[in-house]
Design an enzyme around this catalytic site. Structure first.
Site, mmCIF file in Angstrom:
data_model
loop_
_atom_site.group_PDB
_atom_site.id
_atom_site.type_symbol
_atom_site.label_atom_id
_atom_site.label_comp_id
_atom_site.label_asym_id
_atom_site.label_seq_id
_atom_site.Cartn_x
_atom_site.Cartn_y
_atom_site.Cartn_z
ATOM 1 N N LYS A 96 43.406 -11.155 -27.484
ATOM 2 C CA LYS A 96 42.737 -11.547 -28.726
ATOM 3 C C LYS A 96 43.746 -12.194 -29.665
ATOM 4 O O LYS A 96 44.779 -11.606 -29.990
ATOM 5 C CB LYS A 96 42.117 -10.318 -29.387
ATOM 6 C CG LYS A 96 41.518 -10.570 -30.761
ATOM 7 C CD LYS A 96 41.055 -9.264 -31.411
ATOM 8 C CE LYS A 96 40.688 -9.455 -32.867
ATOM 9 N NZ LYS A 96 40.348 -8.166 -33.538
ATOM 10 N N LYS B 88 36.892 -7.835 -45.765
ATOM 11 C CA LYS B 88 37.630 -6.584 -45.735
ATOM 12 C C LYS B 88 38.081 -6.196 -47.149
ATOM 13 O O LYS B 88 38.223 -7.057 -48.019
ATOM 14 C CB LYS B 88 38.880 -6.729 -44.845
ATOM 15 C CG LYS B 88 38.607 -6.874 -43.366
ATOM 16 C CD LYS B 88 39.910 -7.038 -42.611
ATOM 17 C CE LYS B 88 39.674 -7.171 -41.109
ATOM 18 N NZ LYS B 88 39.188 -5.920 -40.504
ATOM 19 N N ASP C 231 46.446 -9.073 -36.273
ATOM 20 C CA ASP C 231 45.233 -9.059 -35.461
ATOM 21 C C ASP C 231 45.356 -9.938 -34.215
ATOM 22 O O ASP C 231 44.414 -10.034 -33.432
ATOM 23 C CB ASP C 231 44.023 -9.488 -36.300
ATOM 24 C CG ASP C 231 42.725 -8.862 -35.808
ATOM 25 O OD1 ASP C 231 42.789 -7.850 -35.097
ATOM 26 O OD2 ASP C 231 41.646 -9.382 -36.145
ATOM 27 N N ASP D 120 32.951 -9.226 -39.389
ATOM 28 C CA ASP D 120 34.257 -8.600 -39.178
ATOM 29 C C ASP D 120 34.381 -8.034 -37.766
ATOM 30 O O ASP D 120 35.421 -7.499 -37.407
ATOM 31 C CB ASP D 120 34.493 -7.495 -40.218
ATOM 32 C CG ASP D 120 35.942 -7.051 -40.265
ATOM 33 O OD1 ASP D 120 36.822 -7.838 -39.855
ATOM 34 O OD2 ASP D 120 36.202 -5.906 -40.684
ATOM 35 N N GLU E 221 34.588 -9.870 -35.160
ATOM 36 C CA GLU E 221 34.778 -11.217 -34.601
ATOM 37 C C GLU E 221 35.593 -11.224 -33.318
ATOM 38 O O GLU E 221 35.471 -12.141 -32.511
ATOM 39 C CB GLU E 221 35.442 -12.121 -35.647
ATOM 40 C CG GLU E 221 36.965 -12.052 -35.735
ATOM 41 C CD GLU E 221 37.512 -10.686 -36.099
ATOM 42 O OE1 GLU E 221 38.611 -10.347 -35.641
ATOM 43 O OE2 GLU E 221 36.851 -9.944 -36.853
ATOM 44 N N ARG F 158 35.463 -9.468 -30.629
ATOM 45 C CA ARG F 158 34.642 -9.428 -29.412
ATOM 46 C C ARG F 158 33.926 -10.758 -29.176
ATOM 47 O O ARG F 158 33.582 -11.077 -28.039
ATOM 48 C CB ARG F 158 33.655 -8.270 -29.503
ATOM 49 C CG ARG F 158 32.652 -8.362 -30.602
ATOM 50 C CD ARG F 158 32.025 -7.024 -30.977
ATOM 51 N NE ARG F 158 32.961 -6.178 -31.700
ATOM 52 C CZ ARG F 158 32.693 -4.935 -32.088
ATOM 53 N NH1 ARG F 158 31.516 -4.405 -31.804
ATOM 54 N NH2 ARG F 158 33.583 -4.235 -32.762
#
Length: 496
Positions: free
Chosen positions: A251, A263, A274, A333, A335, A337
């Site tokens: 990812k 967030k 992330d 949020d 996102e 996946r």
């Protein structure tokens, strides 16, 4: 940091010239007649030294020693975990400006894995982030000699550990960079740099190519950002072309605001991490370049930002994934996946022996496992067992979580084939069940590293996990039989 491995007895260590000599002393140590043994025996007798992991006694310019400083370091039973704990206790000492050359000597025959643990921990302690600092001092320590009773016996382990140290550092470096210094374009350039190593190829796909592939979910996440997305494709060819590759999907959300489902402001800066899954794929390929094992590996990184622009996706929007399945986006949020599902569909074209995705996916996994173990979800018991064993060997542990089909019930949607979130309960599992819809019958595993990819607080920074787990898995797979694909009955039983 450069490492060298030497056969070094305790009597030879006495005359080894360096700025710092670290003697790892396990419980049950039996002193010999050399000066180091005499020092240890005396310190133990006087109660000045304990052998619990991390307990140590520092001496300056001890008589008869060529080393300017000496640390007698307890390492418990001498197993890899205890050695790691022991070396971690010297973190501040290793950053002392006066120490440029060090020697880490095992006082007795070392247990399997202990040399690797020592090397990796020394390398981690020596890492300093400097990329965006105007004035940053690199650690003075540049060379470490690892002394053992028989260097030949541990040479393979040492080689893996030094390559892993390089890979972990590469992963940490890119995960630590601020989002404006690690855009999807720059992550693509980092991957292209890996393509300069023998055996590694890199291909970059931009927005037009991704649109042509029909990756509607990936495009949807990226559409709120001014930064163009990149689908990064890395290949390492170390075996015959007829050998099916292992595909790693990382990812690559280079910054995650949450999108319209914004967030909270507190600690949002940490959302630069992330892309920890993407960084781990980069790190694995950097280590493969060092070791050149006989295996084929494909790395896929869907890289983009998740931003709340006027063009951004909204809660309730429905998008069509590369697989043709439609997805109702109930929470922007969630996102990760969405970008992963299209990359998992794309991965099928490589006919992989195994497919593993790595993602900082859910806060629910942090609640479940904290920062010690990564969450492991797998469709194959064999694949799960290999990954768990690899994590244990690398001191990069994971824990298998359930994948019962009933967990997918909450993903049902009145307006699309599937929703991108279910309820709060079992959030890491329902996220994994969403991803499972896009892998078909390929032996698949999902590593949720939301709790392990970075640390917050005063120790804020990327950890480089799970590069160690993945590299040990791949090395174990080199020449090993591949996990079996699901039977037709098992495929029919997969949740809709």
């Amino acid at each position: 940091m450069n490492f060298e491995l030497k056969t070094l007895s305790l009597s030879a260590a006495v005359s080894h010239k360096c700025d710092l000599l670290i003697l790892l002393v396990p419980e049950g140590f039996k002193p010999q007649g050399d000066a180091l043994s005499v020092l240890v025996a005396t310190a133990l007798k006087q109660g000045d030294l304990e052998l619990k992991p991390g307990k140590h006694l520092a001496l300056y310019a001890p008589a008869e020693m060529a080393a300017r400083r000496l640390v007698l370091l307890g390492c418990g039973k001498g197993d890899p975990h205890a050695v790691r704990q022991a070396v971690q206790a010297l973190g501040a000492t290793l950053k002392t400006r006066a120490i440029k050359r060090a020697a880490l000597v095992f006082a007795t025959d070392c247990e399997a894995g202990s040399v690797g643990a020592a090397v990796r921990t020394m390398a981690e302690a020596g890492y300093v982030y400097t990329a965006t600092k105007s004035k940053a001092e690199m650690p003075a320590l540049s060379r470490v000699t690892v002394g053992v009773s028989d260097a030949g016996a541990v040479q393979p382990e040492f080689a893996i550990a030094t390559a892993l140290a390089v890979g972990v550092e590469y992963a940490r470096e890119w995960a630590n960079r601020p989002a404006n210094h690690a855009t999807p374009t720059l992550i693509g350039e980092a991957a292209k740099a890996l393509g300069k190593h023998a055996g590694i190829q890199c291909k970059l796909h931009g927005p037009a190519q991704v649109a042509k592939l029909g990756m509607g979910a990936f495009l949807a996440v990226a559409q709120g950002s001014d930064q163009p997305l990149r689908l990064i494709e890395l290949r390492y060819d170390g075996a015959a072309r007829s050998q099916a590759p292992v595909v790693l999907v990382g990812k690559g959300i280079t910054f995650d605001t949450g999108g319209i489902s914004l967030k909270p402001a507190a600690e949002m800066d940490e959302m630069k991490f992330d892309m920890g899954g993407a960084a781990s794929v980069l790190g694995v390929f950097r280590a493969l370049a060092e070791l050149k094992p006989a295996i084929n590996v494909v790395g896929l990184i869907p890289a983009c930002e998740n931003m709340p622009d006027g063009k951004a996706i909204k809660p309730g929007d429905v998008v069509t994934s590369m697989s043709g399945q439609t997805i109702e986006i109930l929470n922007t949020d969630a996102e990760g996946r969405l970008v992963l599902c299209d990359a998992l569909t794309y991965a099928a074209r490589f006919k992989p022996a195994a497919l593993i995705d790595i993602a900082t996916l859910t806060g629910a996994c942090v609640v479940a496992l904290g920062g010690l173990r990564s969450g492991l979800f797998a469709s194959s018991d064999e694949l799960a067992a290999r990954l768990a064993a690899a994590g244990d060997a690398a001191l990069d542990p994971c824990w298998r979580m359930p994948l019962d089909d009933d967990y997918a019930e909450g993903l049902k949607s009145n307006f699309a084939d599937v929703a991108n979130v279910a309820g709060r309960a079992g959030g890491s599992i329902t996220a994994a069940k969403f991803l499972q819809r896009f892998v078909g019958d390929i032996p698949w595993a999902h590593l949720d590293i939301a709790g392990t990819a970075w640390k917050g607080g005063t120790a804020k920074g990327a950890t480089g996990r799970p590069v160690g787990l993945l590299l040990h898995y791949l090395l174990g797979m080199a020449g090993a039989p591949t996990p079996r694909r699901k039977t037709a009955a098992a495929r029919r039983a997969r949740a809709d």
